[in-house]
Design a protein around this motif. Structure first.
Motif, PDB file in Angstrom:
ATOM      1  N   PHE A 158       1.037  13.108  39.607  1.00  0.00           N
ATOM      2  CA  PHE A 158       1.794  13.434  40.107  1.00  0.00           C
ATOM      3  C   PHE A 158       2.160  15.085  40.962  1.00  0.00           C
ATOM      4  O   PHE A 158       0.386  15.562  39.834  1.00  0.00           O
ATOM      5  CB  PHE A 158       2.938  14.447  38.540  1.00  0.00           C
ATOM      6  CG  PHE A 158       3.572  13.148  38.528  1.00  0.00           C
ATOM      7  CD1 PHE A 158       4.879  13.103  38.539  1.00  0.00           C
ATOM      8  CD2 PHE A 158       2.524  11.779  36.860  1.00  0.00           C
ATOM      9  CE1 PHE A 158       5.717  11.995  38.192  1.00  0.00           C
ATOM     10  CE2 PHE A 158       3.093  10.593  36.537  1.00  0.00           C
ATOM     11  CZ  PHE A 158       5.011  10.429  37.305  1.00  0.00           C
ATOM     12  N   VAL A 159       2.797  15.336  41.517  1.00  0.00           N
ATOM     13  CA  VAL A 159       2.687  16.782  42.146  1.00  0.00           C
ATOM     14  C   VAL A 159       3.573  17.624  41.041  1.00  0.00           C
ATOM     15  O   VAL A 159       4.601  17.041  40.990  1.00  0.00           O
ATOM     16  CB  VAL A 159       2.610  17.096  43.194  1.00  0.00           C
ATOM     17  CG1 VAL A 159       3.219  18.707  43.828  1.00  0.00           C
ATOM     18  CG2 VAL A 159       1.841  16.522  44.054  1.00  0.00           C
ATOM     19  N   ALA A 160       3.018  18.148  40.503  1.00  0.00           N
ATOM     20  CA  ALA A 160       4.136  19.178  39.289  1.00  0.00           C
ATOM     21  C   ALA A 160       3.471  20.207  39.349  1.00  0.00           C
ATOM     22  O   ALA A 160       2.480  20.993  40.010  1.00  0.00           O
ATOM     23  CB  ALA A 160       3.824  18.116  37.805  1.00  0.00           C
ATOM     24  N   ARG A 161       4.926  21.233  38.534  1.00  0.00           N
ATOM     25  CA  ARG A 161       4.253  22.893  37.894  1.00  0.00           C
ATOM     26  C   ARG A 161       3.310  22.457  37.256  1.00  0.00           C
ATOM     27  O   ARG A 161       2.305  22.514  36.550  1.00  0.00           O
ATOM     28  CB  ARG A 161       5.687  23.400  37.461  1.00  0.00           C
ATOM     29  CG  ARG A 161       5.538  22.977  36.383  1.00  0.00           C
ATOM     30  CD  ARG A 161       7.327  22.595  35.437  1.00  0.00           C
ATOM     31  NE  ARG A 161       6.909  23.886  35.177  1.00  0.00           N
ATOM     32  CZ  ARG A 161       8.283  25.463  35.101  1.00  0.00           C
ATOM     33  NH1 ARG A 161       9.745  24.691  34.593  1.00  0.00           N
ATOM     34  NH2 ARG A 161       8.372  26.781  33.724  1.00  0.00           N
ATOM     35  N   GLY A 162       2.749  24.004  38.196  1.00  0.00           N
ATOM     36  CA  GLY A 162       0.989  24.035  37.280  1.00  0.00           C
ATOM     37  C   GLY A 162       0.782  24.132  36.042  1.00  0.00           C
ATOM     38  O   GLY A 162       0.212  24.095  35.586  1.00  0.00           O
ATOM     39  N   ASP A 163       1.992  25.160  35.540  1.00  0.00           N
ATOM     40  CA  ASP A 163       1.731  25.459  34.299  1.00  0.00           C
ATOM     41  C   ASP A 163       1.978  24.198  32.909  1.00  0.00           C
ATOM     42  O   ASP A 163       2.198  24.145  31.335  1.00  0.00           O
ATOM     43  CB  ASP A 163       2.481  26.765  33.621  1.00  0.00           C
ATOM     44  CG  ASP A 163       3.951  25.871  33.598  1.00  0.00           C
ATOM     45  OD1 ASP A 163       4.144  24.923  34.798  1.00  0.00           O
ATOM     46  OD2 ASP A 163       5.288  26.926  33.108  1.00  0.00           O
ATOM     47  N   LEU A 164       2.510  23.225  33.692  1.00  0.00           N
ATOM     48  CA  LEU A 164       2.525  21.959  32.296  1.00  0.00           C
ATOM     49  C   LEU A 164       2.136  21.554  31.736  1.00  0.00           C
ATOM     50  O   LEU A 164       2.079  20.633  30.750  1.00  0.00           O
ATOM     51  CB  LEU A 164       3.043  20.340  34.216  1.00  0.00           C
ATOM     52  CG  LEU A 164       2.942  19.160  33.794  1.00  0.00           C
ATOM     53  CD1 LEU A 164       4.206  19.347  32.449  1.00  0.00           C
ATOM     54  CD2 LEU A 164       3.284  18.272  33.997  1.00  0.00           C
ATOM     55  N   VAL A 165       0.607  21.621  32.421  1.00  0.00           N
ATOM     56  CA  VAL A 165      -0.323  21.197  31.169  1.00  0.00           C
ATOM     57  C   VAL A 165      -0.234  21.646  29.731  1.00  0.00           C
ATOM     58  O   VAL A 165      -1.285  21.409  29.090  1.00  0.00           O
ATOM     59  CB  VAL A 165      -1.788  21.482  31.362  1.00  0.00           C
ATOM     60  CG1 VAL A 165      -2.009  20.444  32.678  1.00  0.00           C
ATOM     61  CG2 VAL A 165      -2.138  22.656  31.950  1.00  0.00           C
ATOM     62  N   GLU A 166       0.355  23.076  30.206  1.00  0.00           N
ATOM     63  CA  GLU A 166       0.448  23.897  28.575  1.00  0.00           C
ATOM     64  C   GLU A 166       1.460  23.669  28.119  1.00  0.00           C
ATOM     65  O   GLU A 166       1.704  24.085  26.508  1.00  0.00           O
ATOM     66  CB  GLU A 166       0.403  24.880  29.405  1.00  0.00           C
ATOM     67  CG  GLU A 166      -0.569  26.019  29.904  1.00  0.00           C
ATOM     68  CD  GLU A 166      -0.397  27.532  30.502  1.00  0.00           C
ATOM     69  OE1 GLU A 166       0.359  28.134  30.036  1.00  0.00           O
ATOM     70  OE2 GLU A 166      -0.953  27.291  31.240  1.00  0.00           O
ATOM     71  N   PRO A 179      -1.900  20.518  40.612  1.00  0.00           N
ATOM     72  CA  PRO A 179      -0.125  21.421  40.561  1.00  0.00           C
ATOM     73  C   PRO A 179      -0.174  22.339  41.743  1.00  0.00           C
ATOM     74  O   PRO A 179      -0.538  22.197  42.752  1.00  0.00           O
ATOM     75  CB  PRO A 179      -1.366  21.978  39.539  1.00  0.00           C
ATOM     76  CG  PRO A 179      -3.269  21.958  40.141  1.00  0.00           C
ATOM     77  CD  PRO A 179      -2.920  21.132  40.259  1.00  0.00           C
ATOM     78  N   ILE A 180       0.947  23.202  41.677  1.00  0.00           N
ATOM     79  CA  ILE A 180       1.745  23.516  42.738  1.00  0.00           C
ATOM     80  C   ILE A 180       2.893  24.770  42.064  1.00  0.00           C
ATOM     81  O   ILE A 180       3.441  24.647  41.108  1.00  0.00           O
ATOM     82  CB  ILE A 180       2.916  22.220  43.244  1.00  0.00           C
ATOM     83  CG1 ILE A 180       3.522  23.167  44.616  1.00  0.00           C
ATOM     84  CG2 ILE A 180       4.062  22.043  42.968  1.00  0.00           C
ATOM     85  CD1 ILE A 180       4.660  22.239  45.446  1.00  0.00           C
ATOM     86  N   ALA A 240      -0.235  28.626  49.294  1.00  0.00           N
ATOM     87  CA  ALA A 240      -0.978  27.965  48.832  1.00  0.00           C
ATOM     88  C   ALA A 240      -0.630  26.405  48.637  1.00  0.00           C
ATOM     89  O   ALA A 240      -1.199  25.101  48.520  1.00  0.00           O
ATOM     90  CB  ALA A 240      -1.243  27.388  46.784  1.00  0.00           C
ATOM     91  N   LEU A 241       0.761  26.424  49.671  1.00  0.00           N
ATOM     92  CA  LEU A 241       1.631  24.757  50.033  1.00  0.00           C
ATOM     93  C   LEU A 241       0.463  23.928  50.319  1.00  0.00           C
ATOM     94  O   LEU A 241       0.289  22.614  49.969  1.00  0.00           O
ATOM     95  CB  LEU A 241       2.701  25.231  50.803  1.00  0.00           C
ATOM     96  CG  LEU A 241       3.667  23.716  50.522  1.00  0.00           C
ATOM     97  CD1 LEU A 241       3.680  23.124  49.832  1.00  0.00           C
ATOM     98  CD2 LEU A 241       4.687  24.079  51.561  1.00  0.00           C
ATOM     99  N   GLN A 298      -4.703  17.790  49.014  1.00  0.00           N
ATOM    100  CA  GLN A 298      -4.847  17.263  47.227  1.00  0.00           C
ATOM    101  C   GLN A 298      -4.408  16.056  47.603  1.00  0.00           C
ATOM    102  O   GLN A 298      -4.886  14.540  47.412  1.00  0.00           O
ATOM    103  CB  GLN A 298      -4.607  18.505  46.432  1.00  0.00           C
ATOM    104  CG  GLN A 298      -5.542  19.318  46.250  1.00  0.00           C
ATOM    105  CD  GLN A 298      -5.306  19.643  45.001  1.00  0.00           C
ATOM    106  OE1 GLN A 298      -5.645  19.781  43.970  1.00  0.00           O
ATOM    107  NE2 GLN A 298      -4.845  20.826  44.918  1.00  0.00           N
ATOM    108  N   VAL A 299      -3.007  15.522  47.942  1.00  0.00           N
ATOM    109  CA  VAL A 299      -2.692  14.795  47.938  1.00  0.00           C
ATOM    110  C   VAL A 299      -2.487  13.054  49.014  1.00  0.00           C
ATOM    111  O   VAL A 299      -3.219  12.834  49.169  1.00  0.00           O
ATOM    112  CB  VAL A 299      -0.685  15.288  48.530  1.00  0.00           C
ATOM    113  CG1 VAL A 299       0.040  13.894  48.356  1.00  0.00           C
ATOM    114  CG2 VAL A 299      -0.368  15.723  47.640  1.00  0.00           C
ATOM    115  N   SER A 300      -2.743  14.590  50.253  1.00  0.00           N
ATOM    116  CA  SER A 300      -3.898  12.990  51.215  1.00  0.00           C
ATOM    117  C   SER A 300      -5.258  12.587  50.688  1.00  0.00           C
ATOM    118  O   SER A 300      -5.409  11.829  50.981  1.00  0.00           O
ATOM    119  CB  SER A 300      -3.642  14.234  52.639  1.00  0.00           C
ATOM    120  OG  SER A 300      -2.992  14.497  53.120  1.00  0.00           O
TER     121      SER A 300
END
Length: 293
Positions: free
Chosen positions: A117-125, A140-141, A148-149, A155-157
């Motif tokens: 998944f591409v997801a908000r960077g703080d999701l892991v917390e 993370p995005i 940083a985009l 990374q997706v590529s």
């Protein structure tokens, strides 16, 4: 977090959350919470199974997501509208795109086909989802750092080029489910660069008692993840309906690709402009941020 012209935003807020949703009794909430804790305890075991037996990794992830989804109290209904030929185009990896309503979207889509998944960077917390996110190697995005985009797109590529699948929510933020935002084109560049087919997914949550789309599961406004989990644990009769529609060829223009996928996902949706305004499509100068391969 600094803002810029690319920064996704949603006008959805507390007023979008219905006050009359069917709810379960306190004992039911306790049972669901216990079930969720049990499911979370299974995640490390499923990770180990995937490490030692890679062939069953996908199945283990599906089992884990479905157990968690059931613990949360959300049913799942999947409809595959693709022909065999269309389905074969995404069998060995694809960029999967869907509208974004809630953190539960991750469980729903993983319960169908695991992917990064591409997801908000703080999701892991986050509680509950953090462990699952780490096990799935979330990309993370940081929406506040425009520079940083391109690195996120790279990374997706890389994942797509290796034959993997990546799930992206191109709206960039959550909407309530009755209103929605435009698909931002940036992430579609990865599909174009790697010549990967894109799999649009229609996702909505239905109140089975009223037989209509509901905003009960939406994660919008100032609500914290803890409050959202507690509220959703009390809901009754919610079903996630997922439709897999015809994949889209990558083409050569990410704006066109984003528009085609958005039209495909929103084919049956009627956006009530009186409820919320529709965001304008926003893109970034490709010369400034992306390098063609």
């Amino acid at each position: 977090m600094s803002e810029h012209s690319w920064m996704p935003s949603s006008p959805c807020g507390d007023r979008c959350i219905p006050r009359s949703a069917e709810s379960i009794r306190r004992i039911g909430v306790v049972v669901r919470a216990a079930s969720a804790l049990f499911a979370i305890g299974l995640v490390p075991l499923l990770i180990l199974i995937g490490l030692f037996w890679p062939r069953v990794r996908s199945g283990a992830a599906i089992i884990g997501a479905r157990v968690l989804l059931a613990a949360v109290g959300i049913g799942l209904r999947v409809e595959d509208l693709r022909s065999d030929r269309e389905a074969s185009r995404t069998r060995n990896g694809s960029l999967v795109v869907a509208g974004h309503v809630s953190w539960t979207d991750i469980l729903v889509l993983t319960a169908i086909r695991p992917a990064r998944f591409v997801a908000r960077g703080d999701l892991v917390e986050w509680p509950v989802l953090g462990l699952l996110a780490r096990s799935m190697k979330v990309i993370p995005i940081d929406r506040g750092r425009l520079r940083a985009l391109p690195g996120t797109v790279d990374q997706v590529s890389a994942t797509l080029r290796d034959g993997g699948s990546v799930i992206v929510f191109p709206e960039g933020t959550t909407w309530c489910g009755l209103a929605y935002g435009s698909f931002r084109p940036a992430m579609f560049q990865a599909a174009i660069d790697t010549e990967t087919w894109v799999q649009p997914v229609r996702l909505r949550y239905v109140d089975s008692f009223r037989d209509r789309t509901t905003t009960s599961t939406c994660f919008v406004g100032d609500e914290t993840i803890g409050r959202s989990i507690g509220r959703i644990f009390r809901l009754r009769g919610i079903v996630a309906e997922v439709a897999l529609v015809a994949p889209q060829a990558p083409g050569h223009d990410r704006r066109d690709l984003a528009r085609r996928c958005e039209d495909s996902v929103r084919a049956d949706d009627v956006h009530d402009r009186r409820l919320h305004p529709i965001n304008e499509r926003v893109d970034i100068d490709p010369k400034a941020t992306f390098t063609r391969r």
